[in-house]
Design a protein around this motif. Sequence first.
Motif, PDB file in Angstrom:
ATOM      1  N   ALA A  98      20.326  -5.566 129.177  1.00  0.00           N
ATOM      2  CA  ALA A  98      19.851  -6.846 128.634  1.00  0.00           C
ATOM      3  C   ALA A  98      20.597  -8.009 129.274  1.00  0.00           C
ATOM      4  O   ALA A  98      20.004  -9.045 129.611  1.00  0.00           O
ATOM      5  N   GLN A  99      21.905  -7.853 129.462  1.00  0.00           N
ATOM      6  CA  GLN A  99      22.708  -8.892 130.107  1.00  0.00           C
ATOM      7  C   GLN A  99      22.275  -9.108 131.551  1.00  0.00           C
ATOM      8  O   GLN A  99      22.218 -10.247 132.027  1.00  0.00           O
TER       9      GLN A  99
ATOM     10  N   ALA B 265      16.622  -1.801 128.372  1.00  0.00           N
ATOM     11  CA  ALA B 265      17.393  -2.186 127.186  1.00  0.00           C
ATOM     12  C   ALA B 265      16.625  -1.857 125.915  1.00  0.00           C
ATOM     13  O   ALA B 265      17.200  -1.376 124.927  1.00  0.00           O
ATOM     14  N   ARG B 266      15.314  -2.111 125.928  1.00  0.00           N
ATOM     15  CA  ARG B 266      14.490  -1.837 124.749  1.00  0.00           C
ATOM     16  C   ARG B 266      14.440  -0.338 124.448  1.00  0.00           C
ATOM     17  O   ARG B 266      14.600   0.092 123.296  1.00  0.00           O
ATOM     18  N   ARG B 267      14.241   0.478 125.490  1.00  0.00           N
ATOM     19  CA  ARG B 267      14.167   1.934 125.279  1.00  0.00           C
ATOM     20  C   ARG B 267      15.514   2.490 124.808  1.00  0.00           C
ATOM     21  O   ARG B 267      15.566   3.344 123.917  1.00  0.00           O
ATOM     22  N   LEU B 268      16.604   2.006 125.418  1.00  0.00           N
ATOM     23  CA  LEU B 268      17.927   2.492 125.027  1.00  0.00           C
ATOM     24  C   LEU B 268      18.258   2.097 123.587  1.00  0.00           C
ATOM     25  O   LEU B 268      18.912   2.851 122.859  1.00  0.00           O
ATOM     26  N   THR B 269      17.820   0.917 123.180  1.00  0.00           N
ATOM     27  CA  THR B 269      18.049   0.478 121.796  1.00  0.00           C
ATOM     28  C   THR B 269      17.349   1.397 120.810  1.00  0.00           C
ATOM     29  O   THR B 269      17.935   1.849 119.819  1.00  0.00           O
TER      30      THR B 269
ATOM     31  N   GLY C  89      22.216  -5.419 118.290  1.00  0.00           N
ATOM     32  CA  GLY C  89      21.721  -6.733 117.900  1.00  0.00           C
ATOM     33  C   GLY C  89      21.789  -7.713 119.057  1.00  0.00           C
ATOM     34  O   GLY C  89      20.882  -8.518 119.269  1.00  0.00           O
ATOM     35  N   HIS C  90      22.877  -7.629 119.837  1.00  0.00           N
ATOM     36  CA  HIS C  90      22.984  -8.448 121.045  1.00  0.00           C
ATOM     37  C   HIS C  90      21.854  -8.120 122.005  1.00  0.00           C
ATOM     38  O   HIS C  90      21.162  -9.007 122.512  1.00  0.00           O
ATOM     39  N   ALA C  91      21.677  -6.827 122.283  1.00  0.00           N
ATOM     40  CA  ALA C  91      20.660  -6.414 123.250  1.00  0.00           C
ATOM     41  C   ALA C  91      19.259  -6.821 122.799  1.00  0.00           C
ATOM     42  O   ALA C  91      18.477  -7.359 123.579  1.00  0.00           O
ATOM     43  N   SER C  92      18.945  -6.603 121.518  1.00  0.00           N
ATOM     44  CA  SER C  92      17.608  -6.918 121.000  1.00  0.00           C
ATOM     45  C   SER C  92      17.303  -8.402 121.120  1.00  0.00           C
ATOM     46  O   SER C  92      16.181  -8.796 121.452  1.00  0.00           O
ATOM     47  N   THR C  93      18.306  -9.228 120.861  1.00  0.00           N
ATOM     48  CA  THR C  93      18.115 -10.674 120.970  1.00  0.00           C
ATOM     49  C   THR C  93      17.780 -11.068 122.393  1.00  0.00           C
ATOM     50  O   THR C  93      16.886 -11.877 122.651  1.00  0.00           O
TER      51      THR C  93
END
Length: 504
Positions: free
Chosen positions: A303-304, A321-325, A343-347
């Motif tokens: 995500a970063q 990032a979405r799949r890993l979350t 929460g960081h990644a989802s944002t």
Amino acid sequence: MAIRFMQRNLARPLTTGEIVAAAGTSERSLRRQFQRFTGQSPIAFHRLLRLEAARHALCDNHSKADITTAAGMHGFNHLSHFTGQYRRRYGELPSATLRALHEVSLPLPSHAMCEPISLIVLPFICTDSESSNAAFAETMTDRVISALTRTRWLNVLSPDSDLPAANNMRVAPPCARYAVRGRVQCIGGRVQAVIRLIDVTTGRQIWGNAFEGAAECAMELQQRVMEGVASALPACLRDTEAIRGKPKPERDPVAVRYATQAFHAILEMTQAANGCALEHLDRAQSIDPEFPFARALAAWCHAQRAACCFGDTADVDRDKARRLTTLTLTMDNEDPLVLAILGHASTIFADLDLGSLLIEKCLAIDPGCLLAWQRRGWLSVYRGGGGALADFDRALALNPRGAERFNTMLGISQAHFLAGNYEEAANWATQGLRQRPHETWARRIAAVAQVRCGQVTAGRQGVELLRRQYPDITVGTIVNALPTMPAELLARQAEALESAGLPI
């Protein structure tokens, strides 16, 4: 004016003529400005706003809207067209959004209590030599003890009065499972009290808060501290005790070391550190493939990469990032640090609803999680609402000198920018960059605030440094890399970046 008119009319498609009339300008000027600052036509921009509103309806647990209802409520009368546009915008079908909402179960821990909990309130420390402040700290200790003893299942122990306060901050009797520690300091005519709840057996901080008031209103501040501790601390202890006895699988120490190194690298927020973090996480997951902490960090890393333009494939990184979350949540959705990281990644990959849900659950389990308070502040910025500054202040109070401070200061800058306090926004961004002068990507945050408050030369210098590292960077690149934000805020940032010399 055009964007506000669009936001008030999300139930149907608008014509260009309607938008022109609302904005009070010519059609040619309207199209030119939208293309400059959003990269889209006014009609396409309004369609995205309606898609965003439809997605929010699908994700709203209270509305219980199905796909047909969510589409029709926002002017999408052809379901097949809506599905195609939705998939192009969010990388998934509307049905996948609904399915993910129902499949990701995030129950809060039970509040059942089995036995009394032993807790000691250690004498609060006063950081200056004034006798009045020392007396204030002593009185505050007594009032907090009195407030906590009203909770029947708390066994509140009194500190040893013969033990020096400086030592009491580090030592608690063996029979105490938790310790409350406090620090009082006077800063420029104001008094600040920082309270922390510590797990004695592990040394981990599990709750914290900071209270501040004018020196002449000491009694009022003491009352706020007493009420704040009495209301929040027992609830925190209930949640902590509910999950305390759950067995955690043993993790390979080498995998833990690699994941910890990756965590610190991610906080650096640089391209090189991000690449290093991914290498560490590959090693950690090759040793322990079922390590939720490492998997969550990998989601944050990708995500970063997308948000900071560290790679050439932002969409691919967002999808990873979405799949890993999603995968990590099936492995562990009760570890507060894992929840905060996800929460960081989802944002960042623009699922603000999931990000908010994860952060709120994290804080329900661990109210002292700095990362969660920081991300809660960013979520408020992205949603265009208030409350961001209070959340960022809480994050700073929990760890004033930690590596996370940099990201918190940038968040405070963005919160002031959102409120139109451009000079404050520029000051906070500049303070953050003084800590990390080689951090290039963050200069875009400083530049937009500097241009808006009249520091155009400084803003242009920041953009010049940004373009040295990212030669192909444009206003559109940055706007597309940012998470979902209020359209008006994005337009202000885009205009300021162009004024600072960044090409469209």
